[in-house]
Structures are given as structure tokens and as C-alpha cells.
Design a protein around this motif. Structure first.
Motif, PDB file in Angstrom:
ATOM      1  N   GLY A  40       0.795  -1.216   0.000  1.00 21.64           N
ATOM      2  CA  GLY A  40       0.000   0.000   0.000  1.00 21.64           C
ATOM      3  C   GLY A  40       0.829   1.269   0.000  1.00 21.64           C
ATOM      4  N   THR A  41       0.204   2.327   0.472  1.00 18.42           N
ATOM      5  CA  THR A  41       0.818   3.654   0.456  1.00 18.42           C
ATOM      6  C   THR A  41       0.520   4.368   1.763  1.00 18.42           C
ATOM      7  OG1 THR A  41       0.602   3.877  -1.937  1.00 18.42           O
ATOM      8  CG2 THR A  41       0.770   5.919  -0.691  1.00 18.42           C
ATOM      9  N   GLN A  42       1.509   5.050   2.272  1.00 18.37           N
ATOM     10  CA  GLN A  42       1.293   5.941   3.397  1.00 18.37           C
ATOM     11  C   GLN A  42       1.887   7.283   3.016  1.00 18.37           C
ATOM     12  OE1 GLN A  42       3.309   5.110   7.090  1.00 18.37           O
ATOM     13  NE2 GLN A  42       1.940   6.428   8.234  1.00 18.37           N
ATOM     14  N   GLN A  43       1.074   8.311   3.066  1.00 15.95           N
ATOM     15  CA  GLN A  43       1.562   9.652   2.757  1.00 15.95           C
ATOM     16  C   GLN A  43       1.050  10.612   3.805  1.00 15.95           C
ATOM     17  OE1 GLN A  43       1.424  11.006  -1.275  1.00 15.95           O
ATOM     18  NE2 GLN A  43       1.103  13.116  -0.683  1.00 15.95           N
ATOM     19  N   THR A  44       1.923  11.492   4.236  1.00 14.07           N
ATOM     20  CA  THR A  44       1.525  12.509   5.205  1.00 14.07           C
ATOM     21  C   THR A  44       1.345  13.833   4.487  1.00 14.07           C
ATOM     22  OG1 THR A  44       2.705  11.394   6.981  1.00 14.07           O
ATOM     23  CG2 THR A  44       2.186  13.720   7.314  1.00 14.07           C
ATOM     24  N   ILE A  45       0.185  14.432   4.679  1.00 18.23           N
ATOM     25  CA  ILE A  45      -0.054  15.775   4.166  1.00 18.23           C
ATOM     26  C   ILE A  45       0.423  16.727   5.256  1.00 18.23           C
ATOM     27  CG2 ILE A  45      -1.751  17.426   3.318  1.00 18.23           C
ATOM     28  CD1 ILE A  45      -3.574  14.999   2.731  1.00 18.23           C
ATOM     29  N   GLN A  46       1.453  17.478   4.954  1.00 13.21           N
ATOM     30  CA  GLN A  46       2.046  18.403   5.911  1.00 13.21           C
ATOM     31  C   GLN A  46       1.202  19.677   6.001  1.00 13.21           C
ATOM     32  OE1 GLN A  46       4.962  17.631   7.582  1.00 13.21           O
ATOM     33  NE2 GLN A  46       5.041  15.663   6.533  1.00 13.21           N
ATOM     34  N   VAL A  47       1.247  20.319   7.140  1.00 11.12           N
ATOM     35  CA  VAL A  47       0.548  21.587   7.326  1.00 11.12           C
ATOM     36  C   VAL A  47       0.938  22.562   6.216  1.00 11.12           C
ATOM     37  CG1 VAL A  47       0.273  23.578   8.849  1.00 11.12           C
ATOM     38  CG2 VAL A  47       0.279  21.284   9.800  1.00 11.12           C
ATOM     39  N   GLY A  48       2.186  22.555   5.808  1.00 13.23           N
ATOM     40  CA  GLY A  48       2.653  23.438   4.740  1.00 13.23           C
ATOM     41  C   GLY A  48       2.115  23.089   3.369  1.00 13.23           C
ATOM     42  N   ASP A  49       1.525  21.897   3.218  1.00  6.89           N
ATOM     43  CA  ASP A  49       0.950  21.482   1.936  1.00  6.89           C
ATOM     44  C   ASP A  49      -0.493  21.942   1.771  1.00  6.89           C
ATOM     45  OD1 ASP A  49       3.306  20.145   1.348  1.00  6.89           O
ATOM     46  OD2 ASP A  49       2.560  18.220   2.063  1.00  6.89           O
ATOM     47  N   CYS A  50      -1.141  22.291   2.870  1.00  5.41           N
ATOM     48  CA  CYS A  50      -2.558  22.663   2.827  1.00  5.41           C
ATOM     49  C   CYS A  50      -2.832  23.636   3.967  1.00  5.41           C
ATOM     50  CB  CYS A  50      -3.422  21.407   2.970  1.00  5.41           C
ATOM     51  SG  CYS A  50      -5.188  21.729   3.080  1.00  5.41           S
ATOM     52  N   SER A  51      -3.143  24.868   3.640  1.00  4.16           N
ATOM     53  CA  SER A  51      -3.328  25.881   4.676  1.00  4.16           C
ATOM     54  C   SER A  51      -4.567  25.643   5.537  1.00  4.16           C
ATOM     55  CB  SER A  51      -3.410  27.275   4.046  1.00  4.16           C
ATOM     56  OG  SER A  51      -4.583  27.400   3.258  1.00  4.16           O
ATOM     57  N   LEU A  52      -5.436  24.728   5.140  1.00  7.03           N
ATOM     58  CA  LEU A  52      -6.628  24.432   5.933  1.00  7.03           C
ATOM     59  C   LEU A  52      -6.340  23.487   7.087  1.00  7.03           C
ATOM     60  CD1 LEU A  52      -9.183  23.979   3.014  1.00  7.03           C
ATOM     61  CD2 LEU A  52      -8.681  26.033   4.329  1.00  7.03           C
ATOM     62  N   LEU A  53      -5.167  22.906   7.103  1.00  3.84           N
ATOM     63  CA  LEU A  53      -4.801  21.976   8.176  1.00  3.84           C
ATOM     64  C   LEU A  53      -4.149  22.715   9.338  1.00  3.84           C
ATOM     65  CD1 LEU A  53      -3.175  19.078   6.105  1.00  3.84           C
ATOM     66  CD2 LEU A  53      -5.486  19.163   7.049  1.00  3.84           C
ATOM     67  N   THR A  54      -4.422  22.249  10.544  1.00  2.00           N
ATOM     68  CA  THR A  54      -3.733  22.781  11.716  1.00  2.00           C
ATOM     69  C   THR A  54      -2.719  21.778  12.249  1.00  2.00           C
ATOM     70  OG1 THR A  54      -5.481  21.965  13.166  1.00  2.00           O
ATOM     71  CG2 THR A  54      -5.662  24.241  12.388  1.00  2.00           C
ATOM     72  N   GLU A  55      -2.721  20.568  11.689  1.00  2.00           N
ATOM     73  CA  GLU A  55      -1.717  19.560  12.029  1.00  2.00           C
ATOM     74  C   GLU A  55      -1.566  18.624  10.844  1.00  2.00           C
ATOM     75  OE1 GLU A  55      -3.997  16.144  14.465  1.00  2.00           O
ATOM     76  OE2 GLU A  55      -3.973  18.086  15.464  1.00  2.00           O
ATOM     77  N   ASN A  56      -0.464  17.885  10.795  1.00  2.00           N
ATOM     78  CA  ASN A  56      -0.218  16.941   9.716  1.00  2.00           C
ATOM     79  C   ASN A  56      -1.258  15.828   9.747  1.00  2.00           C
ATOM     80  OD1 ASN A  56       2.054  18.443   9.152  1.00  2.00           O
ATOM     81  ND2 ASN A  56       3.438  17.047  10.193  1.00  2.00           N
ATOM     82  N   VAL A  57      -1.612  15.300   8.566  1.00  2.00           N
ATOM     83  CA  VAL A  57      -2.583  14.222   8.443  1.00  2.00           C
ATOM     84  C   VAL A  57      -1.953  13.098   7.628  1.00  2.00           C
ATOM     85  CG1 VAL A  57      -4.831  13.550   7.496  1.00  2.00           C
ATOM     86  CG2 VAL A  57      -4.545  15.798   8.537  1.00  2.00           C
ATOM     87  N   SER A  58      -1.999  11.872   8.147  1.00  2.00           N
ATOM     88  CA  SER A  58      -1.491  10.714   7.410  1.00  2.00           C
ATOM     89  C   SER A  58      -2.627  10.033   6.673  1.00  2.00           C
ATOM     90  CB  SER A  58      -0.846   9.704   8.364  1.00  2.00           C
ATOM     91  OG  SER A  58       0.355  10.223   8.868  1.00  2.00           O
ATOM     92  N   ILE A  59      -2.373   9.737   5.413  1.00  2.00           N
ATOM     93  CA  ILE A  59      -3.325   8.974   4.604  1.00  2.00           C
ATOM     94  C   ILE A  59      -2.699   7.622   4.339  1.00  2.00           C
ATOM     95  CG2 ILE A  59      -4.480   8.818   2.374  1.00  2.00           C
ATOM     96  CD1 ILE A  59      -4.798  11.790   2.384  1.00  2.00           C
ATOM     97  N   ASN A  60      -3.386   6.569   4.753  1.00  2.00           N
ATOM     98  CA  ASN A  60      -2.919   5.200   4.565  1.00  2.00           C
ATOM     99  C   ASN A  60      -3.864   4.502   3.596  1.00  2.00           C
ATOM    100  OD1 ASN A  60      -0.820   5.271   6.653  1.00  2.00           O
ATOM    101  ND2 ASN A  60      -2.547   5.568   8.007  1.00  2.00           N
TER     102      ASN A  60
END
Length: 133
Positions: A40-60
Motif C-alpha cells: 500500500g501507500t502511506q503519505q503525510t499531508i504536511q501543514v505546509g501542503d494545505c493551509s486548511l490543516l492545523t496539524e499533519n494528516v497521514s493517509i494510509n
């Protein structure tokens, strides 16, 4: 599907901020099987990648599943799309893309462009959901 629902549920509950970042308002693809060995895949969307985030989000994503996301700053919506390039049960089911967003509601399956392992079709579907809500 269970991982998808958990991931989408996590994104729905994310608070918003107002800064401008480079990946805002663009479709971002997540290719299938980046880990290798069919894991599979695990990718973290960093706060710097999306201004709507207040913390990093991991997508598995499970093995063989491609995805994508879109941060729409005008509507304050983050949307995620996923699909399986080889189909759910066979190759004839590979043109369904499942999307969900921070706007709420259920995960929606739609018949769309054929799913690709690079994730661009799923990312495009996420962009459509994010910008049309």
C-alpha cells in the motif's frame, strides 16, 4: 474501505487556518503501492501542503488503492478521493471513485474516468468535490 472511512473521518474533523500555501487549490495525487511489495501507500499531508490543516494528516491506502486530495481555500473544504485501478472485485469495476470531504455527508461512490495507479483521477474527483460544495 474501513481505512478510507477512518481517514476521511479524520479529515472531516480538522480545524481550519487562513495562511496561503503552495499546494492550496490544486489536485494532489497519491500513487498506489508506494511502499512496495504490495503493502500500500502511506503519505503525510504536511501543514505546509494545505493551509486548511492545523496539524499533519497521514493517509494510509491499502494495497492497490490510489488516491488524491484537494484543499479548496475559497470554500474551506478538504476533499479526498480514492479508487482501485484493478477494480473492487474485477477489472470491470475500476471506474468507481469514492470521495468524501470536510463538508460532511457520506462517502460517495461515482462512476467517473477510469482510475489510474498514479492517483490523478482520484485527485481530480477530490478537486471537483472540494470546489463544487
Amino acid at each position: 474501505m474501513k481505512k478510507l472511512l477512518i481517514t476521511l473521518g479524520g479529515i472531516v474533523g480538522i480545524a481550519f487556518s487562513t495562511s496561503v500555501f503552495a499546494a492550496d487549490d490544486t489536485d494532489e495525487a497519491i500513487a498506489a503501492d508506494q511502499i512496495g511489495n504490495g503493502e500500500g501507500t502511506q503519505q503525510t499531508i504536511q501543514v505546509g501542503d494545505c493551509s486548511l490543516l492545523t496539524e499533519n494528516v497521514s493517509i494510509n491506502l491499502s494495497s492497490g488503492v490510489a488516491g488524491g486530495y484537494h484543499c479548496a481555500t475559497a470554500s474551506n473544504i478538504i476533499a479526498v478521493g480514492t479508487c482501485h485501478p484493478n477494480g473492487r472485485n474485477d477489472a470491470s469495476n475500476n471506474n468507481y471513485i469514492y470521495t468524501g470531504s470536510s463538508a460532511g455527508g457520506s462517502v460517495v461512490g461515482s462512476q467517473d474516468a477510469n482510475c489510474d495507479s498514479a492517483g490523478s483521477a482520484a485527485a481530480g474527483a477530490a478537486g471537483t468535490v472540494a470546489t463544487s460544495s
